[in-house]
Design a protein around this motif. Sequence first.
Motif, PDB file in Angstrom:
ATOM      1  N   UNK A 178      20.813  11.128   6.654  1.00 15.34           N
ATOM      2  CA  UNK A 178      21.191  12.629   5.936  1.00 15.34           C
ATOM      3  C   UNK A 178      21.703  12.362   5.081  1.00 15.34           C
ATOM      4  N   UNK A 179      21.133  13.503   4.065  1.00 14.65           N
ATOM      5  CA  UNK A 179      21.572  13.997   3.141  1.00 14.65           C
ATOM      6  C   UNK A 179      21.232  15.193   2.738  1.00 14.65           C
ATOM      7  N   UNK A 180      21.915  16.722   1.753  1.00 21.09           N
ATOM      8  CA  UNK A 180      21.198  17.430   1.122  1.00 21.09           C
ATOM      9  C   UNK A 180      20.157  17.085   0.665  1.00 21.09           C
ATOM     10  N   UNK A 181      18.887  17.795   1.028  1.00 19.99           N
ATOM     11  CA  UNK A 181      17.308  17.932   0.373  1.00 19.99           C
ATOM     12  C   UNK A 181      17.522  18.854  -1.246  1.00 19.99           C
ATOM     13  N   UNK A 182      16.805  18.475  -1.712  1.00 25.45           N
ATOM     14  CA  UNK A 182      16.241  19.039  -2.801  1.00 25.45           C
ATOM     15  C   UNK A 182      15.569  20.191  -1.648  1.00 25.45           C
ATOM     16  N   UNK A 183      13.767  19.626  -0.803  1.00 21.04           N
ATOM     17  CA  UNK A 183      12.967  20.665  -0.596  1.00 21.04           C
ATOM     18  C   UNK A 183      12.033  21.040  -1.207  1.00 21.04           C
ATOM     19  N   UNK A 184      11.751  20.859  -2.181  1.00 22.62           N
ATOM     20  CA  UNK A 184      10.172  20.633  -2.986  1.00 22.62           C
ATOM     21  C   UNK A 184      10.972  19.284  -3.910  1.00 22.62           C
ATOM     22  N   UNK A 185      11.142  18.515  -3.974  1.00 18.00           N
ATOM     23  CA  UNK A 185      11.426  17.514  -4.651  1.00 18.00           C
ATOM     24  C   UNK A 185      10.271  17.051  -6.039  1.00 18.00           C
ATOM     25  N   UNK A 186       9.540  18.103  -6.059  1.00 20.67           N
ATOM     26  CA  UNK A 186       8.274  17.552  -7.170  1.00 20.67           C
ATOM     27  C   UNK A 186       8.683  17.522  -8.753  1.00 20.67           C
ATOM     28  N   UNK A 187       7.901  16.541  -9.194  1.00 13.48           N
ATOM     29  CA  UNK A 187       8.545  16.480 -10.633  1.00 13.48           C
ATOM     30  C   UNK A 187       8.436  18.018 -11.364  1.00 13.48           C
ATOM     31  N   UNK A 188       7.437  18.871 -11.292  1.00 15.81           N
ATOM     32  CA  UNK A 188       7.737  20.337 -12.152  1.00 15.81           C
ATOM     33  C   UNK A 188       9.531  21.015 -12.507  1.00 15.81           C
ATOM     34  N   UNK A 189      10.262  20.669 -10.718  1.00 15.08           N
ATOM     35  CA  UNK A 189      11.171  21.331 -10.318  1.00 15.08           C
ATOM     36  C   UNK A 189      12.586  20.351 -10.921  1.00 15.08           C
ATOM     37  N   UNK A 190      12.285  19.713 -11.785  1.00  9.73           N
ATOM     38  CA  UNK A 190      13.750  18.633 -12.080  1.00  9.73           C
ATOM     39  C   UNK A 190      13.259  19.279 -14.400  1.00  9.73           C
ATOM     40  N   UNK A 191      14.836  18.851 -14.927  1.00 11.85           N
ATOM     41  CA  UNK A 191      14.213  19.660 -16.163  1.00 11.85           C
ATOM     42  C   UNK A 191      14.926  18.533 -16.923  1.00 11.85           C
ATOM     43  N   UNK A 192      14.658  17.564 -17.291  1.00 11.55           N
ATOM     44  CA  UNK A 192      15.216  16.515 -18.138  1.00 11.55           C
ATOM     45  C   UNK A 192      14.964  16.952 -20.241  1.00 11.55           C
TER      46      UNK A 192
END
Length: 258
Positions: A177-191
């Motif tokens: 069990x973790x706290x999930x992002x809920x939509x961990x698709x590539x567009x939802x992370x900024x680099x």
Amino acid sequence: MIAGPPGSVAVPDPVRALADGAPVRPVWRNELGGLTFSIGDRYVKWAPAGSGLDLGREAVRLRWAAAHLPVPELLGSGSAQSGSWLVTRAIAGRNAVDPRWQAEPEIAARALGSGLRALHEALPVADCPFSWSAEDRIAAVFERGRLDPGEWHAEHTGQPVRRLLDRLADPPPVDRLVVCHGDACAPNTLLDSAGQVAGYVDLGSLGVADRWADLAVGSWSLEWNYGAGYQPLYFQAYGSEPDPDRISYYRLLWDLAE
């Protein structure tokens, strides 16, 4: 509808009013028809009435996550008859599907994997008031009572709906069990310019769940955005061997529930 840059779109009147004469640039359209606009150093998310998007749900999750993660600063929200909106401060960094990172998919895949592991480690399960559990999502599927195979990915289309629902009703045991992002698709992370995570966006489904709910979809999105062959780098950077059964299950749940 596939998420991506929206091209030319009409700017809703409430968004234009928020801009107060400043230039408004559409930057993203999601699968439900929601739009994101850039206005100076702000982003405005717009959910048309009837879209099913709940930006109030995202607002409360942003406030909670801000104590633990680099997420957009919430500046305001509101609604009108035509729809609702959410205003946030921009985070420095480029979307992981920006042309810069599509040209360097190995770097992006590793950053997304290690970034998701950092997110899972940073968010405290015991303090999280939100759920994204398989059980809750399964219940929502059956309560909704309608399924559209035309919206599913190729690996699920053509299969008997009853068989898929039977599989859906039997989730694998929780791994961790973790706290999930809920939509961990590539567009939802900024680099950032060095290829490290600068921030996370689109947290409307954030909640406690098995980590494979995020991992299954996050790894899947590499194929959609970069092509085949990058999932091994992703799992290596996350620090876990792929779990085929859980990956298969949570991809099915994503197709039927989201």
